[in-house]
Design a protein around this motif. Structure first.
Motif, short mmCIF file in Angstrom:
data_model
loop_
_atom_site.label_atom_id
_atom_site.label_comp_id
_atom_site.label_asym_id
_atom_site.label_seq_id
_atom_site.Cartn_x
_atom_site.Cartn_y
_atom_site.Cartn_z
N PHE A 49 0.78 -9.73 6.23
CA PHE A 49 1.92 -8.83 6.36
C PHE A 49 1.83 -7.81 5.25
O PHE A 49 1.01 -7.94 4.34
N GLY A 50 2.64 -6.78 5.33
CA GLY A 50 2.54 -5.77 4.29
C GLY A 50 3.72 -4.85 4.25
O GLY A 50 4.68 -4.97 5.01
N GLY A 51 3.62 -3.92 3.33
CA GLY A 51 4.68 -2.95 3.17
C GLY A 51 4.22 -1.81 2.30
O GLY A 51 3.12 -1.81 1.77
N GLY A 52 5.10 -0.84 2.19
CA GLY A 52 4.81 0.33 1.38
C GLY A 52 5.15 1.59 2.14
O GLY A 52 6.00 1.58 3.04
N ILE A 53 4.43 2.63 1.82
CA ILE A 53 4.65 3.92 2.46
C ILE A 53 3.71 3.99 3.66
O ILE A 53 2.55 4.39 3.55
N ILE A 54 4.21 3.52 4.79
CA ILE A 54 3.41 3.45 6.01
C ILE A 54 4.20 4.15 7.11
O ILE A 54 5.32 3.74 7.43
N PRO A 55 3.65 5.19 7.70
CA PRO A 55 4.36 5.91 8.76
C PRO A 55 4.68 5.01 9.95
O PRO A 55 3.87 4.18 10.35
N ASN A 56 5.88 5.19 10.51
CA ASN A 56 6.29 4.39 11.66
C ASN A 56 5.29 4.47 12.80
O ASN A 56 5.09 3.49 13.51
N GLY A 57 4.65 5.61 12.97
CA GLY A 57 3.68 5.77 14.04
C GLY A 57 2.43 4.92 13.88
O GLY A 57 1.73 4.65 14.86
N ASP A 58 2.13 4.48 12.67
CA ASP A 58 0.95 3.64 12.43
C ASP A 58 1.24 2.15 12.62
O ASP A 58 0.31 1.36 12.76
N ILE A 59 2.50 1.78 12.62
CA ILE A 59 2.85 0.35 12.69
C ILE A 59 2.35 -0.31 13.97
O ILE A 59 1.76 -1.41 13.90
N PRO A 60 2.53 0.28 15.16
CA PRO A 60 2.00 -0.38 16.36
C PRO A 60 0.49 -0.63 16.30
O PRO A 60 0.01 -1.68 16.75
N GLU A 61 -0.26 0.31 15.76
CA GLU A 61 -1.71 0.13 15.65
C GLU A 61 -2.05 -0.99 14.67
O GLU A 61 -2.96 -1.79 14.91
N LEU A 62 -1.32 -1.07 13.56
CA LEU A 62 -1.54 -2.16 12.61
C LEU A 62 -1.23 -3.51 13.26
O LEU A 62 -1.95 -4.48 13.06
N GLU A 63 -0.17 -3.56 14.06
CA GLU A 63 0.18 -4.80 14.75
C GLU A 63 -0.91 -5.18 15.75
O GLU A 63 -1.24 -6.36 15.88
N LYS A 64 -1.49 -4.18 16.45
CA LYS A 64 -2.59 -4.46 17.38
C LYS A 64 -3.79 -5.05 16.64
O LYS A 64 -4.51 -5.88 17.18
N MET A 65 -4.01 -4.59 15.42
CA MET A 65 -5.12 -5.10 14.60
C MET A 65 -4.91 -6.57 14.24
O MET A 65 -5.87 -7.26 13.96
N GLY A 66 -3.64 -6.97 14.14
CA GLY A 66 -3.36 -8.33 13.74
C GLY A 66 -2.44 -8.47 12.55
O GLY A 66 -2.20 -9.58 12.07
N VAL A 67 -1.91 -7.35 12.04
CA VAL A 67 -0.93 -7.43 10.97
C VAL A 67 0.37 -7.95 11.57
O VAL A 67 0.88 -7.40 12.55
N ALA A 68 0.89 -9.02 11.01
CA ALA A 68 2.06 -9.69 11.60
C ALA A 68 3.36 -8.91 11.42
O ALA A 68 4.23 -8.94 12.29
N ILE A 126 0.84 -1.20 0.00
CA ILE A 126 0.00 0.00 0.00
C ILE A 126 0.88 1.25 0.00
O ILE A 126 1.71 1.42 0.88
N LEU A 127 0.65 2.10 -0.99
CA LEU A 127 1.37 3.36 -1.08
C LEU A 127 0.42 4.55 -0.99
O LEU A 127 0.86 5.69 -0.95
N SER A 128 -0.87 4.29 -0.97
CA SER A 128 -1.87 5.34 -1.11
C SER A 128 -2.21 6.10 0.16
O SER A 128 -2.91 7.10 0.11
N GLY A 129 -1.78 5.60 1.31
CA GLY A 129 -2.15 6.24 2.58
C GLY A 129 -3.41 5.65 3.20
O GLY A 129 -3.80 6.06 4.29
N ALA A 130 -4.04 4.71 2.55
CA ALA A 130 -5.27 4.09 3.06
C ALA A 130 -5.00 2.81 3.83
O ALA A 130 -5.88 1.97 3.98
N HIS A 131 -3.78 2.66 4.33
CA HIS A 131 -3.38 1.39 4.96
C HIS A 131 -4.21 1.03 6.18
O HIS A 131 -4.54 -0.13 6.37
N MET A 132 -4.57 1.99 7.01
CA MET A 132 -5.34 1.67 8.22
C MET A 132 -6.69 1.06 7.85
O MET A 132 -7.10 0.04 8.40
N THR A 133 -7.37 1.66 6.91
CA THR A 133 -8.68 1.18 6.48
C THR A 133 -8.57 -0.16 5.75
O THR A 133 -9.33 -1.10 6.03
N LEU A 134 -7.64 -0.26 4.81
CA LEU A 134 -7.55 -1.46 3.98
C LEU A 134 -7.05 -2.68 4.75
O LEU A 134 -7.59 -3.78 4.60
#
Length: 134
Positions: A90-109, A63-71
């Motif tokens: 799992f994933g990658g792209g343009i994802i701010p470091n500050g969003d990574i902990p929240e994505l991990e809480k969601m279940g992104v490995a 994901i490069l679009s900025g919609a990573h939290m929703t998608l």
């Protein structure tokens, strides 16, 4: 005998840049994994359907679009609804470091940010997705 790791690589949303996803898909394939690349502009529903149909062990989202939290959230919700929480996301792209902990809480490995090597991604998948038993 065990089967190869099966990974669906997907580009959710309206992001039209897929070079990174194709590079990762090829690296995983070259490392001996079975890879299905879904192409551009996939909905979370299409991605989850592909993962289930392909009996995937993992889904890699680019994901490069900025919609990573929703998608990411929607893909995880749909996997849960389909009783497919055993599929590693799992994933990658343009994802701010500050969003990574929240994505991990969601279940992104795991999230790979720009600069991650394909070797690091391959090794992570091998170690964290595991070798499925046939």
């Amino acid at each position: 005998m065990s089967s190869r790791i099966r990974v669906v690589v997907a580009k959710p949303g309206l992001d039209g840049h897929d070079r990174g996803a194709k590079v990762v898909a090829r690296a995983l394939r070259d490392a001996g994994m079975e890879v299905v690349y879904t192409g551009l502009h996939q909905t979370p529903e299409q991605i989850v359907e592909a993962a289930i149909q392909e009996d995937a062990d993992a889904v890699g989202l680019s994901i490069l679009s900025g919609a990573h939290m929703t998608l990411f959230r929607r893909v995880l919700e749909l996997l849960g609804e389909r009783d497919a929480r055993d599929i590693v996301v799992f994933g990658g792209g343009i994802i701010p470091n500050g969003d990574i902990p929240e994505l991990e809480k969601m279940g992104v490995a795991k999230i790979f940010t720009p600069g991650a090597t394909t070797q690091a991604i391959v090794e992570w998948v091998r170690q964290n997705v595991g070798q499925p038993v046939a």
